[in-house]
Design a protein around this motif. Sequence first.
Motif, PDB file in Angstrom:
ATOM      1  N   ALA A 142      -8.103  67.723  11.677  1.00 53.89           N
ATOM      2  CA  ALA A 142      -8.919  68.920  11.442  1.00 53.89           C
ATOM      3  C   ALA A 142     -10.340  68.535  11.052  1.00 53.89           C
ATOM      4  N   TYR A 143     -10.497  67.473  10.281  1.00 56.06           N
ATOM      5  CA  TYR A 143     -11.820  67.031   9.847  1.00 56.06           C
ATOM      6  C   TYR A 143     -12.616  66.424  11.001  1.00 56.06           C
ATOM      7  N   VAL A 144     -11.942  65.757  11.933  1.00 59.85           N
ATOM      8  CA  VAL A 144     -12.647  65.317  13.148  1.00 59.85           C
ATOM      9  C   VAL A 144     -13.155  66.535  13.916  1.00 59.85           C
ATOM     10  N   ALA A 145     -12.300  67.554  14.038  1.00 59.38           N
ATOM     11  CA  ALA A 145     -12.706  68.780  14.739  1.00 59.38           C
ATOM     12  C   ALA A 145     -13.891  69.450  14.052  1.00 59.38           C
ATOM     13  N   ALA A 146     -13.938  69.365  12.728  1.00 57.13           N
ATOM     14  CA  ALA A 146     -15.007  70.015  11.961  1.00 57.13           C
ATOM     15  C   ALA A 146     -16.268  69.163  11.854  1.00 57.13           C
ATOM     16  N   GLY A 147     -16.247  67.950  12.431  1.00 57.08           N
ATOM     17  CA  GLY A 147     -17.414  67.081  12.377  1.00 57.08           C
ATOM     18  C   GLY A 147     -17.572  66.340  11.068  1.00 57.08           C
ATOM     19  N   ARG A 148     -16.541  66.349  10.232  1.00 56.78           N
ATOM     20  CA  ARG A 148     -16.621  65.659   8.940  1.00 56.78           C
ATOM     21  C   ARG A 148     -16.373  64.161   9.088  1.00 56.78           C
ATOM     22  N   TYR A 149     -15.555  63.787  10.038  1.00 56.51           N
ATOM     23  CA  TYR A 149     -15.393  62.402  10.457  1.00 56.51           C
ATOM     24  C   TYR A 149     -15.847  62.302  11.908  1.00 56.51           C
ATOM     25  N   GLU A 150     -16.278  61.114  12.299  1.00 60.40           N
ATOM     26  CA  GLU A 150     -16.569  60.881  13.720  1.00 60.40           C
ATOM     27  C   GLU A 150     -15.297  60.549  14.499  1.00 60.40           C
ATOM     28  N   GLY A 151     -14.316  59.965  13.835  1.00 59.73           N
ATOM     29  CA  GLY A 151     -13.106  59.594  14.552  1.00 59.73           C
ATOM     30  C   GLY A 151     -11.946  59.298  13.636  1.00 59.73           C
ATOM     31  N   TYR A 152     -10.773  59.139  14.243  1.00 63.36           N
ATOM     32  CA  TYR A 152      -9.518  58.934  13.516  1.00 63.36           C
ATOM     33  C   TYR A 152      -8.551  58.203  14.421  1.00 63.36           C
ATOM     34  N   TRP A 153      -7.765  57.308  13.829  1.00 64.86           N
ATOM     35  CA  TRP A 153      -6.694  56.655  14.586  1.00 64.86           C
ATOM     36  C   TRP A 153      -5.526  56.374  13.651  1.00 64.86           C
ATOM     37  N   GLU A 154      -4.336  56.298  14.224  1.00 65.29           N
ATOM     38  CA  GLU A 154      -3.154  55.955  13.426  1.00 65.29           C
ATOM     39  C   GLU A 154      -1.994  55.660  14.365  1.00 65.29           C
ATOM     40  N   ARG A 155      -1.009  54.932  13.829  1.00 66.97           N
ATOM     41  CA  ARG A 155       0.178  54.537  14.585  1.00 66.97           C
ATOM     42  C   ARG A 155       1.432  55.189  14.010  1.00 66.97           C
ATOM     43  N   GLU A 156       2.402  55.383  14.897  1.00 70.18           N
ATOM     44  CA  GLU A 156       3.767  55.781  14.537  1.00 70.18           C
ATOM     45  C   GLU A 156       3.825  57.043  13.681  1.00 70.18           C
ATOM     46  N   LEU A 157       3.104  58.050  14.120  1.00 75.49           N
ATOM     47  CA  LEU A 157       3.200  59.368  13.499  1.00 75.49           C
ATOM     48  C   LEU A 157       4.286  60.184  14.191  1.00 75.49           C
ATOM     49  N   ASN A 158       4.688  61.261  13.553  1.00 75.29           N
ATOM     50  CA  ASN A 158       5.629  62.194  14.168  1.00 75.29           C
ATOM     51  C   ASN A 158       4.861  63.349  14.802  1.00 75.29           C
ATOM     52  N   THR A 195      -4.179  67.878  17.191  1.00 74.31           N
ATOM     53  CA  THR A 195      -4.707  67.401  18.478  1.00 74.31           C
ATOM     54  C   THR A 195      -5.412  68.519  19.229  1.00 74.31           C
ATOM     55  N   LEU A 196      -4.862  69.723  19.158  1.00 72.80           N
ATOM     56  CA  LEU A 196      -5.510  70.849  19.831  1.00 72.80           C
ATOM     57  C   LEU A 196      -6.830  71.200  19.152  1.00 72.80           C
ATOM     58  N   LEU A 197      -6.872  71.137  17.837  1.00 75.21           N
ATOM     59  CA  LEU A 197      -8.129  71.392  17.129  1.00 75.21           C
ATOM     60  C   LEU A 197      -9.231  70.468  17.634  1.00 75.21           C
ATOM     61  N   VAL A 198      -8.916  69.192  17.785  1.00 72.70           N
ATOM     62  CA  VAL A 198      -9.929  68.216  18.219  1.00 72.70           C
ATOM     63  C   VAL A 198     -10.432  68.529  19.617  1.00 72.70           C
ATOM     64  N   THR A 199      -9.529  68.747  20.556  1.00 74.01           N
ATOM     65  CA  THR A 199      -9.979  68.972  21.930  1.00 74.01           C
ATOM     66  C   THR A 199     -10.714  70.301  22.065  1.00 74.01           C
ATOM     67  N   GLU A 200     -10.271  71.318  21.345  1.00 69.41           N
ATOM     68  CA  GLU A 200     -10.947  72.610  21.436  1.00 69.41           C
ATOM     69  C   GLU A 200     -12.297  72.612  20.715  1.00 69.41           C
ATOM     70  N   ALA A 201     -12.517  71.629  19.835  1.00 67.76           N
ATOM     71  CA  ALA A 201     -13.816  71.481  19.187  1.00 67.76           C
ATOM     72  C   ALA A 201     -14.743  70.555  19.966  1.00 67.76           C
ATOM     73  N   GLY A 202     -14.307  70.133  21.147  1.00 69.25           N
ATOM     74  CA  GLY A 202     -15.145  69.315  22.005  1.00 69.25           C
ATOM     75  C   GLY A 202     -14.936  67.823  21.882  1.00 69.25           C
ATOM     76  N   GLY A 203     -13.889  67.414  21.165  1.00 67.82           N
ATOM     77  CA  GLY A 203     -13.624  65.998  20.988  1.00 67.82           C
ATOM     78  C   GLY A 203     -12.703  65.439  22.048  1.00 67.82           C
TER      79      GLY A 203
END
Length: 262
Positions: free
Chosen positions: A196-212, A220-228
Motif C-alpha cells: 500500500a505504501y508503494v502505491a501511495a508513493g511512500r516507498y519507491e519499491g518493495y521485495w520479499e520472498r515466500e509470502l502467502n 498487488t492490485l493497489l500497486v498496479t492501479e497506482a501506476g506501479g
Amino acid sequence: MQGSANLNVMIKAARKAGRSLTKDFREVENLQVSMKGAGDFVSRADIAAEDILKEELMGARPTYGWLGEEGGETPGQDPTRRWIVDPLDGTTNFLHGLPHWAISVALEHKGQIVAGVVYDAAKDEMFYAEKGQGAWLNDRKRLRVSGRTKMIESIFATGVPFAAKRTLPATLQDLARLMPECAGVRRFGSAALDLAYVAAGRYEGYWERELNIWDIAAGTLLVTEAGGMIDGLRDGQSALDGNLIAANGEIFNPFAKIIRNG
C-alpha cells in the motif's frame, strides 16, 4: 471513487473488523495468544476478526469461495470468484503494541485480482482499488506511485525473515547489494501495508520472498492501479506465488537488477 457493490461490501467488512481489532489492540497486554509455529503467533483477536469478515463477505456473496489465513479454503458454488482474506497482517506488531498492522481483503475473479482493500485501522487509512479504476486512499485521494527516478534518492521496504526461516541468507545478501545504492531500507512488519505504501508513493519499491497469497493479493492490485510495476522475483514466477518485487516504473529495472543478481 464511486466503487462497485462488491468493493463497498469489502470496505464495510474491513471497517467492522477494524473496530473489533482496535478495541482488542487497546488491551493487547491482556490478549491470550497461542503459538502456531516458530515466531508466528495468532491471537483471539485475529480469529474474531476473520469471523467478522467471513460473516460480512459471505453473507453478502454466499456463492463465492473463501480463502482465509486462519480458516483455510472453502470452495464456492461460483468457481470463478473467491474472497482472499488476511484478517490481521502484522500480527507480531499487534501483539507487541506497535500500531502498524492491517486487514487485507481481495476479490479474485477467474484467477485475477479485481478488487482489493488494505485497511490500517490504527491510523484509519483505507487503501482500496478496483481493476481499471485506479487506487485510492480514504474518500477522495487518488494514489500514485512515487515519481523519484534515482536509486540513491529512493527508499525500499522488505521483510527480514524471522527465527529460522531459510530465506534469511538471501535477504541479507540482497541488503548488502541494495543498501549502498539507495537512501535506505525499511522493515515495518506488514507486507500488505508495504505494498500500500508503494502505491501511495511512500516507498519507491518493495521485495520479499515466500509470502502467502492472502498477505499480498490486495496490495498487488493497489500497486498496479497506482501506476506501479510488480513481478515475480525470478523469471517465470508470478508475484502472487509469494516471491515478488514492486516499484515505480522508473526505479523498477535498476532495483530489480540489484535484487535479481543474487
